[in-house]
Design a protein around this motif. Structure first.
Motif, PDB file in Angstrom:
ATOM      1  N   PHE B 436       0.832  -1.209   0.000  1.00  0.00           N
ATOM      2  CA  PHE B 436       0.000   0.000   0.000  1.00  0.00           C
ATOM      3  C   PHE B 436       0.862   1.252   0.000  1.00  0.00           C
ATOM      4  O   PHE B 436       0.654   2.162  -0.795  1.00  0.00           O
ATOM      5  N   TRP B 437       1.864   1.308   0.897  1.00  0.00           N
ATOM      6  CA  TRP B 437       2.658   2.538   0.993  1.00  0.00           C
ATOM      7  C   TRP B 437       3.455   2.784  -0.277  1.00  0.00           C
ATOM      8  O   TRP B 437       3.622   3.921  -0.710  1.00  0.00           O
ATOM      9  N   PHE B 438       3.970   1.720  -0.901  1.00  0.00           N
ATOM     10  CA  PHE B 438       4.674   1.902  -2.172  1.00  0.00           C
ATOM     11  C   PHE B 438       3.733   2.452  -3.246  1.00  0.00           C
ATOM     12  O   PHE B 438       4.054   3.390  -3.962  1.00  0.00           O
ATOM     13  N   THR B 439       2.542   1.853  -3.370  1.00  0.00           N
ATOM     14  CA  THR B 439       1.630   2.335  -4.405  1.00  0.00           C
ATOM     15  C   THR B 439       1.183   3.760  -4.079  1.00  0.00           C
ATOM     16  O   THR B 439       1.047   4.588  -4.971  1.00  0.00           O
ATOM     17  N   PHE B 440       0.994   4.050  -2.807  1.00  0.00           N
ATOM     18  CA  PHE B 440       0.543   5.372  -2.366  1.00  0.00           C
ATOM     19  C   PHE B 440       1.560   6.446  -2.761  1.00  0.00           C
ATOM     20  O   PHE B 440       1.237   7.421  -3.428  1.00  0.00           O
ATOM     21  N   VAL B 441       2.827   6.213  -2.376  1.00  0.00           N
ATOM     22  CA  VAL B 441       3.864   7.194  -2.686  1.00  0.00           C
ATOM     23  C   VAL B 441       4.110   7.234  -4.191  1.00  0.00           C
ATOM     24  O   VAL B 441       4.154   8.306  -4.807  1.00  0.00           O
ATOM     25  N   GLY B 481       8.392   7.959  -9.852  1.00  0.00           N
ATOM     26  CA  GLY B 481       7.167   7.566  -9.159  1.00  0.00           C
ATOM     27  C   GLY B 481       6.531   6.333  -9.782  1.00  0.00           C
ATOM     28  O   GLY B 481       6.067   5.437  -9.082  1.00  0.00           O
ATOM     29  N   SER B 482       6.548   6.276 -11.118  1.00  0.00           N
ATOM     30  CA  SER B 482       5.892   5.144 -11.772  1.00  0.00           C
ATOM     31  C   SER B 482       6.606   3.834 -11.442  1.00  0.00           C
ATOM     32  O   SER B 482       5.967   2.794 -11.311  1.00  0.00           O
ATOM     33  N   TYR B 483       7.939   3.899 -11.276  1.00  0.00           N
ATOM     34  CA  TYR B 483       8.655   2.676 -10.899  1.00  0.00           C
ATOM     35  C   TYR B 483       8.324   2.273  -9.458  1.00  0.00           C
ATOM     36  O   TYR B 483       8.189   1.089  -9.157  1.00  0.00           O
ATOM     37  N   ILE B 484       8.191   3.270  -8.576  1.00  0.00           N
ATOM     38  CA  ILE B 484       7.819   2.957  -7.187  1.00  0.00           C
ATOM     39  C   ILE B 484       6.435   2.298  -7.168  1.00  0.00           C
ATOM     40  O   ILE B 484       6.197   1.306  -6.483  1.00  0.00           O
ATOM     41  N   LEU B 485       5.521   2.859  -7.978  1.00  0.00           N
ATOM     42  CA  LEU B 485       4.177   2.277  -8.089  1.00  0.00           C
ATOM     43  C   LEU B 485       4.269   0.834  -8.580  1.00  0.00           C
ATOM     44  O   LEU B 485       3.597  -0.064  -8.056  1.00  0.00           O
ATOM     45  N   GLY B 486       5.139   0.622  -9.580  1.00  0.00           N
ATOM     46  CA  GLY B 486       5.319  -0.732 -10.114  1.00  0.00           C
ATOM     47  C   GLY B 486       5.805  -1.687  -9.035  1.00  0.00           C
ATOM     48  O   GLY B 486       5.315  -2.823  -8.931  1.00  0.00           O
ATOM     49  N   VAL B 487       6.772  -1.234  -8.200  1.00  0.00           N
ATOM     50  CA  VAL B 487       7.273  -2.080  -7.114  1.00  0.00           C
ATOM     51  C   VAL B 487       6.127  -2.417  -6.158  1.00  0.00           C
ATOM     52  O   VAL B 487       5.976  -3.568  -5.722  1.00  0.00           O
ATOM     53  N   GLY B 488       5.293  -1.423  -5.869  1.00  0.00           N
ATOM     54  CA  GLY B 488       4.151  -1.652  -4.980  1.00  0.00           C
ATOM     55  C   GLY B 488       3.244  -2.755  -5.489  1.00  0.00           C
ATOM     56  O   GLY B 488       2.832  -3.642  -4.736  1.00  0.00           O
ATOM     57  N   VAL B 489       2.937  -2.719  -6.782  1.00  0.00           N
ATOM     58  CA  VAL B 489       2.078  -3.751  -7.372  1.00  0.00           C
ATOM     59  C   VAL B 489       2.781  -5.108  -7.314  1.00  0.00           C
ATOM     60  O   VAL B 489       2.176  -6.138  -7.002  1.00  0.00           O
TER      61      VAL B 489
END
Lengths: 285, 571
Positions: B436-441, B481-489
């Motif tokens: 959640f926190w990865f996708t959030f940030v 940011g998009s890579y951080i979102l990708g890690v979150g998923v």
């Protein structure tokens, strides 16, 4: 791992910073938070003002909603000692619900009213200023908007094509990519396309308008500050879409008259030379 | 004193004459022949999730190209194909079928039914959806479409898009469209006819209400796009000129037909998300949903209004101001029922005893950032402002706040909430919160700055920009940011794979849920329920727990989740 209060505080702080920057944006930051303007064209300035008014309303709604949400989560989360606490079993509250429905509607009424207050200034072309160039060509206005007051102004035909803009001036001169216009003069653009849909947009000079094949669309601007304004095609038009740039160069009316006359002579001269060459090169005399 | 017998009234057992008993098919081939709504639901969700990952990779490739000015990582043709495939994939192959997957699995369970009304039709819907995706992605091997997911004519006409990619897209629309319409009819008939005894319309779970509305919208909106793409197909191959301005056709006709479908499609994607959120919040706030009827009325009015707003996608086309004003007003009106929902959700949390588990995190993230998408939506509906903002990264930011912060957050909340029911095992809560926190940030870093880029003049669908524009810094933030979102998923993917075998055993009702899917085992048996309880409220499971408490005297601690003891320490 529970939602620790440290994280909660961090989130509150971040939101507060975001809210504060929205509300008290300094001039330097304002550029990041509002649409472009600054060429002295009334449509762009009025869009910018309207956007700020709406943004203030939006900021209040945003901070209110996010604040209540965060407060609820932090305040009402289950704590360890609350082993058996049963939450308040509330199923609704009619007057509260009617209240926020009406409240939301009122906010939108306010937004609608300010929009229609600002609309004429954005949509209707302005009068050409005292120092502006005199009329050239018939003056048209956007689909159903009034003609600009007075008989002065300039109409330019903009022929959009993959991946270029061709500007035709009333005296027969034409140019590509960079449009030279006189300052303090209402410029009406007569937009059309010869292939796919393009969209004319110079951010500092107001909103965009589509150039749709089969249709004529119109927009206007009136630059008061000399300078070059950059823009680009805003509607996907093929592989060269990213390279379909447009520039508007605003010069003094005197300079403009010189340029447009010179441009016309140069084109005529080039046409004569080309015709001469065709005659020379043609095998049939 | 009431007994369990009277509370759990059973339906009269239907008389079935069996001529022969065939063994249940098993093994991997049984997935091809199954007509069980739960297995079809799993097929839908798994396929849609794979398409989600594919669409995500496409997005990351585009973000990599845009991370720095004048980048030459992708050429314009590849970029335009990726952009077209990303949009098409996320809408037609991920969000809509993912919602259909949840609905397939949980609508019959929530209403106490044995299966969907038409099980074979249900299987057909799934296979048509899969084939739509296969036909579309097959274009990778010849010429993928480049005209954007909106396929505006004349760019998508044979004169400007001669390859077969546009045709592949047309067939995708037809196949997934038929799939969705058949599925919608199936959901409608199931919900209308197969509810448990006692479950009147005012006791229907809110998720089922949104699926019912979703079904009606699909039936109203999708035939329009089917007609439009058929006209495009005949324009491209059979000499008609519906959209050809040189022969008296009109490119604007395409835009009207497309958006008459396209805007309801947004609500087709987001209404089930509203449903998931309305299910998750009361369970984790340990409090009934606030304003059940208001939420139902809001759902139906959003659906109605969504059919009247399509031209707000066309504010810069040659249309008169009166028409623009109508679509401006109809669009802002939608903010009222949507706002009502947001207020009701927050009021559900208010004075609750909120159990902070992963589904609640994603649900709270949904409310927080869907609200921002709603506010930027009102700004875009104001047509003089849209003249500046249309076709820029502001619009990109807006609809990603609606569809990623909105739909994807709701889907993740749904996955974490319902995974125990589907598999019988819990997803790891710690990994879930990290995800959640990865996708959030990551999400906010990617999309918040795009509002500014749009207002600064960055238009959509450009594969590169000059360094003199000054857009480089914000684009770099967005790409990181998009890579951080990708890690979150990815963390959620790892969590799913890991928990399939190693997750804590869930038991029938790990969250102490409100609705009937928690009445049966996890995973449910093929027949779903041996007995179907009589439904006395919108929270039948709460009634049943109270009944058990009265009958047995053992307290059913409402705020204690039962599975916690079963979760291995340090997992």
């Amino acid at each position: 791992m529970p939602f620790t209060s440290r994280r909660g505080l961090l989130a509150v702080a971040l939101l507060a910073v975001a809210a504060a920057s929205l509300l008290f944006a300094p001039a330097a930051l304002a550029d990041y938070l509002t649409p472009e303007s600054g060429g002295g064209s009334r449509n762009a300035e009025d869009i910018d003002t309207l956007f700020k008014w709406v943004l203030y309303v939006a900021a209040v709604v945003f901070v209110g909603v996010e604040g209540t949400l965060l407060y609820s989560i932090l305040r009402f989360r289950k704590r360890k000692r609350q082993r058996d606490a049963v939450a308040a079993q509330i199923r609704g509250n009619t007057s509260l619900e009617i209240g926020w429905t009406v409240g939301a509607a009122l906010v939108l009424v306010v937004i609608t009213v300010v929009t229609f207050i600002k609309l004429p200034g954005i949509k209707n072309p302005e009068r050409t200023g005292p120092g502006g160039a005199t009329a050239g060509g018939p003056l048209f206005a956007t689909i159903d908007q009034p003609n600009p007051p007075g008989d002065k102004g300039l109409t330019i035909d903009v022929n959009s094509q993959q991946y270029l803009w061709r500007y035709a001036y009333p005296n027969g001169a034409y140019a590509y990519t960079t449009m030279i216009v006189p300052t303090h003069t209402t410029v009406i653009l007569n937009l059309f396309s010869q292939d796919v849909i393009h969209s004319w947009w110079i951010p500092k000079l107001g909103g965009k308008m589509d150039a749709t094949p089969g249709y004529r669309n119109k927009t206007w601007f009136k630059v008061t500050k000399e300078g070059t304004y950059r823009g680009r095609c805003a509607e996907l038009c093929g592989r060269g879409h990213a390279e379909m740039l447009a520039y508007v160069k605003a010069v003094s009316p005197t300079e403009y008259r010189e340029w447009v006359g010179r441009q016309k002579r140069l084109i005529e001269q080039a046409n004569r030379e080309a015709a001469q060459q065709r005659r020379t090169l043609s095998p049939i005399q | 004193m009431a007994t369990v017998e009277t509370a759990l009234q059973t339906r009269p057992r239907p008389q079935i004459v069996a001529h022969e008993a065939r063994p249940e098919p098993s093994g991997w081939t049984s997935w091809f022949t199954t007509v069980d709504h739960k297995r079809i639901g799993i097929l839908y969700m798994a396929t849609a999730f794979v398409f989600f990952l594919v669409g995500g990779v496409e997005a990351l490739l585009m973000r990599t190209q845009l991370g720095t000015p004048e980048n030459s990582f992708l050429d314009p043709a590849t970029y335009n194909s990726l952009m077209t495939m990303h949009g098409t994939t996320m809408i037609f192959l991920f969000v809509v079928p993912m919602m259909a997957g949840f609905a397939n699995y949980f609508v019959p369970l929530q209403i106490g039914a044995r299966d969907m009304a038409f099980p074979r039709l249900n299987a057909l819907s799934y296979w048509l959806f899969l084939m739509g995706g296969v036909v579309f992605y097959a274009s990778l091997f010849y010429s993928p479409p480049e005209a954007g997911w909106t396929m505006y004519t004349p760019l998508s006409s044979s004169a400007y898009s001669s390859g077969g990619g546009v045709d592949a897209w047309i067939f995708l629309i037809h196949l997934t469209g038929i799939s969705s319409i058949l599925g919608a009819l199936n959901f409608y008939v199931t919900i209308a006819n197969m509810r448990a005894p006692g479950m009147g319309w005012s006791r229907l779970p809110l998720f089922c209400w949104t699926i019912l509305t979703f079904a009606i919208l699909i039936v109203l909106a999708l035939p329009t796009i089917a007609a439009a793409v058929t006209l495009l197909l005949t324009d491209r191959h059979f000499g008609t000129h519906f959209f050809d301005p040189t022969e008296g056709g009109s490119p604007l006709l395409w835009q009207h037909l497309f958006w008459f479908f396209g805007h309801p499609e947004v609500y087709i994607m987001i209404l089930p998300a509203f449903g998931i959120i309305s299910e998750v919040l009361p369970v984790f706030a340990r409090k009934p949903i606030f304003g059940y009827k208001a939420i139902v009325v809001a759902t139906v009015s959003i659906a109605f209004l969504s059919l009247l707003v399509w031209a707000h996608h066309m504010f810069t086309t040659p249309i008169s101001t009166v028409v623009l004003s109508f679509f401006f007003l109809s669009s802002v009106v939608i903010a009222v029922p949507t706002g009502v929902k947001v207020f009701n959700w927050i009021a559900t949390l208010w004075r609750g005893t909120i159990v902070m588990k992963t589904p609640l995190y994603f649900a709270a993230g949904f409310i927080a950032f869907f609200t921002l998408g709603g506010i930027s939506g009102v700004i875009l509906a104001i047509f003089p402002l849209d003249w500046q903002l249309h076709d820029t990264y502001f619009v990109i930011a807006h609809f990603h706040y609606v569809l990623v912060a909105g739909a994807v957050n709701a889907i993740l909340a749904g996955i974490y909430y319902w995974f125990p029911k589907i598999t019988g095992r819990m997803l790891n809560d710690t990994l879930g919160k990290i995800s959640f926190w990865f996708t959030f940030v990551g999400f906010n870093a990617t999309f918040l700055v795009q509002h500014s880029l749009g207002m600064d003049g960055m238009v959509r669908r450009i594969y590169e920009y000059e360094s003199s524009t000054g857009w480089g810094d914000l684009n770099l933030i967005s790409t990181i940011g998009s890579y951080i979102l990708g890690v979150g998923v990815l963390i959620t993917v790892v969590n799913i794979v890991r928990s399939l075998k190693r997750g804590a055993v869930a038991g029938p009702d790990p969250w102490k849920g409100n609705t009937l899917e928690w009445f049966t085992e996890s995973p449910p048996p093929p027949n779903n329920f041996d007995v179907v309880p009589y439904v006395r409220s919108v929270e039948p499971m709460k009634d049943i727990r109270r009944q058990v408490e009265r009958d047995t005297g053992s307290p059913q601690r409402e705020t204690e989740l039962t599975y916690e003891e079963a979760e291995p320490v340090g997992a």
